[in-house]
Design a protein around this motif. Structure first.
Motif, PDB file in Angstrom:
ATOM      1  N   GLU A 113      52.825  39.042  30.724  1.00  0.00           N
ATOM      2  CA  GLU A 113      51.727  39.763  30.065  1.00  0.00           C
ATOM      3  C   GLU A 113      51.506  41.149  30.645  1.00  0.00           C
ATOM      4  N   PHE A 114      51.931  41.326  31.908  1.00  0.00           N
ATOM      5  CA  PHE A 114      51.639  42.600  32.578  1.00  0.00           C
ATOM      6  C   PHE A 114      52.909  43.335  33.010  1.00  0.00           C
ATOM      7  N   ALA A 115      54.006  43.037  32.324  1.00  0.00           N
ATOM      8  CA  ALA A 115      55.303  43.619  32.708  1.00  0.00           C
ATOM      9  C   ALA A 115      55.709  44.806  31.842  1.00  0.00           C
ATOM     10  N   LYS A 116      54.999  45.023  30.736  1.00  0.00           N
ATOM     11  CA  LYS A 116      55.460  46.028  29.763  1.00  0.00           C
ATOM     12  C   LYS A 116      55.605  47.420  30.360  1.00  0.00           C
ATOM     13  N   VAL A 147      49.729  62.836  38.441  1.00  0.00           N
ATOM     14  CA  VAL A 147      49.352  62.379  37.106  1.00  0.00           C
ATOM     15  C   VAL A 147      48.883  60.926  37.170  1.00  0.00           C
ATOM     16  N   LEU A 148      47.704  60.672  36.614  1.00  0.00           N
ATOM     17  CA  LEU A 148      47.129  59.323  36.642  1.00  0.00           C
ATOM     18  C   LEU A 148      47.103  58.722  35.236  1.00  0.00           C
ATOM     19  N   PRO A 149      47.045  57.403  35.166  1.00  0.00           N
ATOM     20  CA  PRO A 149      47.005  56.734  33.856  1.00  0.00           C
ATOM     21  C   PRO A 149      45.767  57.134  33.053  1.00  0.00           C
ATOM     22  N   VAL A 150      45.915  57.125  31.718  1.00  0.00           N
ATOM     23  CA  VAL A 150      44.772  57.363  30.836  1.00  0.00           C
ATOM     24  C   VAL A 150      44.319  56.063  30.184  1.00  0.00           C
ATOM     25  N   ASP A 151      45.191  55.055  30.222  1.00  0.00           N
ATOM     26  CA  ASP A 151      44.773  53.730  29.745  1.00  0.00           C
ATOM     27  C   ASP A 151      45.483  52.659  30.565  1.00  0.00           C
ATOM     28  N   LEU A 152      44.873  51.477  30.605  1.00  0.00           N
ATOM     29  CA  LEU A 152      45.399  50.383  31.419  1.00  0.00           C
ATOM     30  C   LEU A 152      45.314  49.077  30.630  1.00  0.00           C
ATOM     31  N   VAL A 153      46.125  48.128  31.047  1.00  0.00           N
ATOM     32  CA  VAL A 153      46.018  46.780  30.483  1.00  0.00           C
ATOM     33  C   VAL A 153      45.037  46.011  31.371  1.00  0.00           C
ATOM     34  N   VAL A 154      43.940  45.559  30.801  1.00  0.00           N
ATOM     35  CA  VAL A 154      42.965  44.830  31.621  1.00  0.00           C
ATOM     36  C   VAL A 154      42.785  43.405  31.108  1.00  0.00           C
ATOM     37  N   ALA A 155      42.498  42.512  32.043  1.00  0.00           N
ATOM     38  CA  ALA A 155      42.297  41.101  31.693  1.00  0.00           C
ATOM     39  C   ALA A 155      41.205  40.531  32.578  1.00  0.00           C
ATOM     40  N   ASP A 156      40.723  39.349  32.188  1.00  0.00           N
ATOM     41  CA  ASP A 156      39.663  38.717  32.983  1.00  0.00           C
ATOM     42  C   ASP A 156      40.232  37.964  34.176  1.00  0.00           C
ATOM     43  N   SER A 157      41.527  37.650  34.112  1.00  0.00           N
ATOM     44  CA  SER A 157      42.121  36.891  35.211  1.00  0.00           C
ATOM     45  C   SER A 157      43.633  37.132  35.232  1.00  0.00           C
ATOM     46  N   LEU A 158      44.202  37.052  36.406  1.00  0.00           N
ATOM     47  CA  LEU A 158      45.644  37.273  36.518  1.00  0.00           C
ATOM     48  C   LEU A 158      46.412  36.010  36.120  1.00  0.00           C
ATOM     49  N   ASP A 159      45.975  34.876  36.624  1.00  0.00           N
ATOM     50  CA  ASP A 159      46.730  33.641  36.423  1.00  0.00           C
ATOM     51  C   ASP A 159      46.450  32.961  35.084  1.00  0.00           C
ATOM     52  N   ASN A 160      45.196  33.009  34.655  1.00  0.00           N
ATOM     53  CA  ASN A 160      44.853  32.393  33.366  1.00  0.00           C
ATOM     54  C   ASN A 160      44.067  33.368  32.508  1.00  0.00           C
ATOM     55  N   PRO A 161      44.698  34.435  32.067  1.00  0.00           N
ATOM     56  CA  PRO A 161      43.927  35.408  31.279  1.00  0.00           C
ATOM     57  C   PRO A 161      43.559  34.829  29.915  1.00  0.00           C
ATOM     58  N   THR A 162      42.290  34.896  29.579  1.00  0.00           N
ATOM     59  CA  THR A 162      41.877  34.440  28.249  1.00  0.00           C
ATOM     60  C   THR A 162      41.624  35.643  27.345  1.00  0.00           C
ATOM     61  N   GLU A 163      41.294  36.779  27.977  1.00  0.00           N
ATOM     62  CA  GLU A 163      41.081  37.998  27.189  1.00  0.00           C
ATOM     63  C   GLU A 163      41.892  39.124  27.801  1.00  0.00           C
ATOM     64  N   ILE A 164      42.779  39.694  26.995  1.00  0.00           N
ATOM     65  CA  ILE A 164      43.568  40.825  27.485  1.00  0.00           C
ATOM     66  C   ILE A 164      43.345  42.012  26.554  1.00  0.00           C
ATOM     67  N   ASP A 165      42.968  43.139  27.133  1.00  0.00           N
ATOM     68  CA  ASP A 165      42.891  44.374  26.350  1.00  0.00           C
ATOM     69  C   ASP A 165      44.085  45.220  26.754  1.00  0.00           C
TER      70      ASP A 165
END
Ligand code: ADP
Ligand code: MG
Length: 393
Positions: A327-330, A260-278
């Protein structure tokens, strides 16, 4: 079933010198131990050895000093922590060989310096093992995390003792008991949750798990590679390109487990200084070049929670995202809760996975937390562990 000789069966007279191989390869920040689990886990065996009057010679590796004496890999910080946890004096020897242990009294402890300061340790060298053999008349191994390596203190050394003078410690016995529950499954559904950074190094366990489990839920960087192998553009995400063929093969194999694979992911422009997170970027047609996936998304979390809720046996290795960043621990934290709350036998193994389950606060609700990441994975893949093989009855 693998049966080994265990410490409770080992016969020795009070005052007998016992070589106790432990895995005190603890995480260090300078000389401070940031997690003492591996020391704490040996306390039951140590208490039993002391009650029965053993003169205990403790030996471990720490880090990768590559056969040279390097002060930053000294076990000295471990000596202090062990003395504190045990509430007993721990004597010290600056080298692991050439030490006179004849004066060590019943219930006394002596920690010897890092085994890997000698190249002979990792080479499984017979002459080095013979030097270690001089330290004691009995041998007990509790270093589960090192049992998949045929190193001198794990493999060559126990062979130099009469068989009846060798045994596995209580920690080793416990590790084997629970990991055998995963491989000799009587409880179903068996759900495996796999994640972490890469597939490389986890190929064999994955191939074993798709034959054993009913469902294999994939997250973390591992999921990126599976999705990429399915043709999904993964943007700037971490993809283990060398393992895409294997991922493909695993998805196409008609083994027992559904992958089973993910159907949605948390994506960002950068790991250390994300300015945009979806936080809920659908996998759909994939991701743009500037999008990087760092966690599983909420719909995936729901799906995986439902699978875990029904499970009777769960094995978890590898975080679902970069849980070290809030930000990416949920996703990882949600899985920790779901594994803990499942009415199932639950086994968690792997360095960062154990760190994550502890950070979640749910560690005490896990049936078994394995101290050996690599060793537990190799065991599940069906590989025999040299350190266990020499102790078999
Ligand atoms: P374990 O030690 O439990 O076996 P691994 O060593 O395989 O786990 O992987 C742990 C690391 O994987 C974590 O430090 C985590 O930050 C990283 N990771 C998880 N998901 C991702 C991702 N999507 N992108 C990059 N790194 C990830
Ligand atoms: Mg790791």
């Amino acid at each position: 079933m693998i049966q080994i000789r265990t410490l409770d069966q080992l016969q020795f007279p009070p005052g007998a010198r016992v070589f106790y191989r432990v895995d005190y390869n603890v995480p260090l920040e300078g000389t401070t131990i940031s997690d003492a689990t591996r020391i704490e886990e040996t306390l039951p065996s140590l208490r039993m050895l002391r009650e029965r009057g053993a003169a205990i010679i403790l030996a471990s590796h720490l880090g990768r000093p590559k056969g040279e004496r390097k002060e930053k890999y000294s076990l000295k910080p471990v000596r202090e922590k062990l003395a504190e946890l045990l509430g007993a004096d721990v004597q010290w020897a600056d080298d692991c060989i050439g030490v006179d242990t004849s004066k060590l009294q019943a219930s006394e402890l002596l920690l010897v310096e890092n085994l890997r300061f000698h190249a002979g340790e990792e080479k499984n060298d017979g002459a080095f093992a013979a030097e270690l053999r001089k330290l004691a008349d009995y041998y007990v191994n509790d270093a589960f995390g090192a049992c998949h390596r045929a190193h001198a203190s794990i493999d060559a050394l126990p062979r130099l003792f009469p068989k009846e003078n060798t045994a596995g410690g209580l920690l080793l016995a416990k590790e084997l008991e629970f990991l055998q529950k995963v491989t000799n499954i009587s409880e179903r559904p068996f759900v495996a949750l796999m994640g972490g950074a890469k597939i490389a190094g986890k190929i064999e366990p994955l191939e074993a798990l798709i034959k054993l489990a009913d469902k294999v839920l994939i997250g973390g960087g591992m999921a990126n590679t599976f999705l990429a192998a399915r043709g999904v553009p993964m943007g700037g995400s971490l993809v283990d390109t060398d393992s895409m063929d294997v991922a493909q093969r695993i998805m196409e194999s008609h083994e027992r487990a559904e992958v089973v694979l993910p159907v949605d992911l948390v994506v960002a422009d950068s790991l250390d200084n994300p300015t945009e997170i979806d936080e809920e970027a659908e996998v759909g047609d994939g991701y743009a070049e500037n999008e990087k996936a760092f966690d599983i998304g909420p719909r995936t979390v729901k799906r995986y929670e439902a699978e875990l809720k029904d499970a009777k046996l769960i094995f978890w290795n590898g975080p679902m995202g970069v849980f070290e960043k809030e930000e990416f621990a949920k996703g990882t934290m949600a899985m920790a809760r779901a594994v803990a709350e499942a009415d199932a036998i639950t086994v968690v193994g792997g360095g960062e996975s154990v760190e994550a389950i502890k950070a979640s606060g749910f560690a005490d609700r896990i049936t078994h937390i394995s101290t050996g990441g690599g060793a537990s994975l190799e065991f599940i893949s069906g590989a025999s562990l040299p350190g266990v093989e020499v102790l078999r009855t």
